[in-house]
Design a protein around this motif. Structure first.
Motif, mmCIF file in Angstrom:
data_model
loop_
_atom_site.group_PDB
_atom_site.id
_atom_site.type_symbol
_atom_site.label_atom_id
_atom_site.label_comp_id
_atom_site.label_asym_id
_atom_site.label_seq_id
_atom_site.Cartn_x
_atom_site.Cartn_y
_atom_site.Cartn_z
ATOM 1 N N ASP A 197 0.863 -1.171 0.000
ATOM 2 C CA ASP A 197 0.000 0.000 0.000
ATOM 3 C C ASP A 197 0.903 1.225 0.000
ATOM 4 N N GLU A 198 0.853 2.004 -1.081
ATOM 5 C CA GLU A 198 1.756 3.143 -1.227
ATOM 6 C C GLU A 198 1.278 4.368 -0.437
ATOM 7 N N SER A 199 0.038 4.349 0.045
ATOM 8 C CA SER A 199 -0.465 5.513 0.788
ATOM 9 C C SER A 199 0.105 5.513 2.201
ATOM 10 N N SER A 200 0.082 6.676 2.826
ATOM 11 C CA SER A 200 0.609 6.824 4.171
ATOM 12 C C SER A 200 -0.523 6.785 5.188
ATOM 13 N N VAL A 201 -0.149 6.734 6.445
ATOM 14 C CA VAL A 201 -1.153 6.798 7.508
ATOM 15 C C VAL A 201 -1.976 8.074 7.361
ATOM 16 N N GLY A 202 -1.288 9.195 7.086
ATOM 17 C CA GLY A 202 -1.987 10.467 6.917
ATOM 18 C C GLY A 202 -2.947 10.447 5.740
ATOM 19 N N ASP A 203 -2.549 9.812 4.635
ATOM 20 C CA ASP A 203 -3.427 9.709 3.459
ATOM 21 C C ASP A 203 -4.700 8.943 3.800
ATOM 22 N N ARG A 204 -4.529 7.805 4.489
ATOM 23 C CA ARG A 204 -5.691 6.983 4.824
ATOM 24 C C ARG A 204 -6.595 7.700 5.820
ATOM 25 N N GLN A 223 -6.232 17.753 18.586
ATOM 26 C CA GLN A 223 -6.204 18.254 17.214
ATOM 27 C C GLN A 223 -4.793 18.409 16.653
ATOM 28 N N PRO A 224 -3.826 18.944 17.427
ATOM 29 C CA PRO A 224 -2.475 19.038 16.865
ATOM 30 C C PRO A 224 -1.873 17.684 16.500
ATOM 31 N N THR A 225 -2.191 16.653 17.307
ATOM 32 C CA THR A 225 -1.694 15.309 16.994
ATOM 33 C C THR A 225 -2.286 14.823 15.680
ATOM 34 N N ILE A 226 -3.595 15.032 15.488
ATOM 35 C CA ILE A 226 -4.247 14.642 14.232
ATOM 36 C C ILE A 226 -3.621 15.395 13.064
ATOM 37 N N HIS A 227 -3.373 16.685 13.258
ATOM 38 C CA HIS A 227 -2.795 17.500 12.184
ATOM 39 C C HIS A 227 -1.411 16.987 11.792
ATOM 40 N N ARG A 228 -0.612 16.617 12.781
ATOM 41 C CA ARG A 228 0.733 16.128 12.473
ATOM 42 C C ARG A 228 0.693 14.787 11.742
ATOM 43 N N PHE A 260 -5.784 -1.006 9.643
ATOM 44 C CA PHE A 260 -6.014 -0.353 8.353
ATOM 45 C C PHE A 260 -5.310 0.997 8.308
ATOM 46 N N LEU A 261 -5.425 1.775 9.395
ATOM 47 C CA LEU A 261 -4.749 3.061 9.428
ATOM 48 C C LEU A 261 -3.235 2.882 9.327
ATOM 49 N N SER A 262 -2.710 1.842 9.969
ATOM 50 C CA SER A 262 -1.268 1.625 9.988
ATOM 51 C C SER A 262 -0.729 1.097 8.666
ATOM 52 N N TYR A 263 -1.432 0.107 8.084
ATOM 53 C CA TYR A 263 -0.864 -0.615 6.948
ATOM 54 C C TYR A 263 -1.654 -0.493 5.652
ATOM 55 N N GLY A 264 -2.902 -0.062 5.739
ATOM 56 C CA GLY A 264 -3.736 -0.026 4.554
ATOM 57 C C GLY A 264 -4.289 -1.394 4.234
ATOM 58 N N LEU A 287 -1.786 13.918 9.679
ATOM 59 C CA LEU A 287 -2.261 14.250 8.335
ATOM 60 C C LEU A 287 -1.158 14.838 7.465
ATOM 61 N N THR A 288 -0.307 15.664 8.053
ATOM 62 C CA THR A 288 0.751 16.318 7.278
ATOM 63 C C THR A 288 1.995 15.449 7.110
ATOM 64 N N GLY A 289 2.031 14.315 7.826
ATOM 65 C CA GLY A 289 3.187 13.438 7.737
ATOM 66 C C GLY A 289 4.294 13.777 8.701
ATOM 67 N N GLU A 290 4.080 14.822 9.515
ATOM 68 C CA GLU A 290 5.096 15.178 10.507
ATOM 69 C C GLU A 290 5.260 14.061 11.527
ATOM 70 N N SER A 291 4.128 13.409 11.865
ATOM 71 C CA SER A 291 4.170 12.248 12.748
ATOM 72 C C SER A 291 4.090 11.005 11.873
ATOM 73 N N LYS A 292 5.224 10.374 11.622
ATOM 74 C CA LYS A 292 5.282 9.236 10.695
ATOM 75 C C LYS A 292 4.969 7.911 11.383
ATOM 76 N N SER A 293 5.131 7.853 12.699
ATOM 77 C CA SER A 293 4.832 6.632 13.450
ATOM 78 C C SER A 293 3.954 6.980 14.650
ATOM 79 N N PRO A 294 2.673 7.232 14.410
ATOM 80 C CA PRO A 294 1.773 7.623 15.501
ATOM 81 C C PRO A 294 1.682 6.540 16.570
ATOM 82 N N ARG A 295 1.411 6.957 17.788
ATOM 83 C CA ARG A 295 1.253 6.007 18.880
ATOM 84 C C ARG A 295 0.078 5.077 18.601
ATOM 85 N N HIS A 296 0.255 3.808 18.983
ATOM 86 C CA HIS A 296 -0.797 2.818 18.738
ATOM 87 C C HIS A 296 -2.077 3.193 19.467
#
Length: 235
Positions: A6-13, A36-41, A68-72, A43-52
């Motif tokens: 899955d080429e999409s990112s967590v933020g994309d999904r 909200q700031p965590t969600i924003h990060r 699904f959010l993690s791997y697609g 979405l923008t890809g700033e947070s590449k490995s969000p907490r489970h």
């Protein structure tokens, strides 16, 4: 289990699911308990490995699974928790059901709260407290200082107690409120008393005087919950 790449990112999904449900960042934050700031990060890809734990909360609010959010997925959005997810986090799901997290701020920040365009500044969520209360506004926690709200009888809110403040809760006669007096940079915590059209801020400690308020005070929010932590905090 093998997954197609899955080429999409967590933020994309996450963005696609939010668009499908018509949810903005603030509304998803309210529904999920993830700030909200965590969600924003995410979405923008700033947070590449969000907490489970955050992915679990977001997935629940969006009707999907954290996997699904993690791997697609190679197919449609996965509506149910996978067996692997269940083995790892079933207990966490039960414990965090209907839990919401709000940041701990200081009394100076509280005095500036209603003037902030986006009060949940990045990094603020690094120190949070969870509760089952779903706030109407941008709620926050404060640690009570001093003994002005310590009462020898009845309701008492001693020093060190954590109070949850909701800026959108209606302040009624008898409500415990956080307010800012004119000329002060910090907020204060008192009981709101309305008597014959006159308003006062009343300490629960009878050793402190009533404070008349008449255009010289701005109510920031109402304390809706309190809890005591026995763990020492760094300031």
């Amino acid at each position: 289990m093998n997954r197609e790449k899955d080429e999409s990112s967590v933020g994309d999904r996450l963005r696609k699911l939010m668009q499908d449900k018509g949810l903005g960042e603030n509304e998803l934050a309210r529904q999920s308990g993830v700030t909200q700031p965590t969600i924003h990060r995410i979405l923008t890809g700033e947070s590449k490995s969000p907490r489970h734990t955050n992915l679990d909360k977001l997935a629940k609010a969006l009707g999907t699974s954290s996997s699904f959010l993690s791997y697609g997925s190679s197919g449609e959005n996965e509506p149910m928790q996978t067996k692997a997810d269940y083995n790892v986090s079933s207990v966490a799901h039960l414990q965090s059901r209907q839990q919401y997290v709000y940041p701990i701020i200081n009394w100076v920040q509280a005095g500036q709260w209603t003037e902030a365009v986006n009060p949940y500044e990045p990094g603020c969520e690094q120190e949070v407290v969870a509760t089952d209360y779903q706030a109407k506004g941008y709620a926050f926690w404060l640690e009570v200082r001093g003994d002005s709200m310590t009462s020898p009888a009845g309701l008492s809110v001693p020093e060190g107690m954590m109070i949850l403040v909701d800026p959108e809760e209606e302040a009624l006669n008898g409500s415990l409120v956080v307010a800012q007096l004119e000329g002060s940079d910090e907020a204060t915590f008192k009981r709101l008393v309305i008597d014959g059209g006159q308003k006062f801020l009343k300490p629960l400690n009878p050793g402190y005087p009533l404070i008349p308020i008449n255009g010289n005070c701005r109510l920031i929010g109402v304390a809706v919950e309190m809890k005591m932590s026995l763990r020492p905090r760094t300031h």
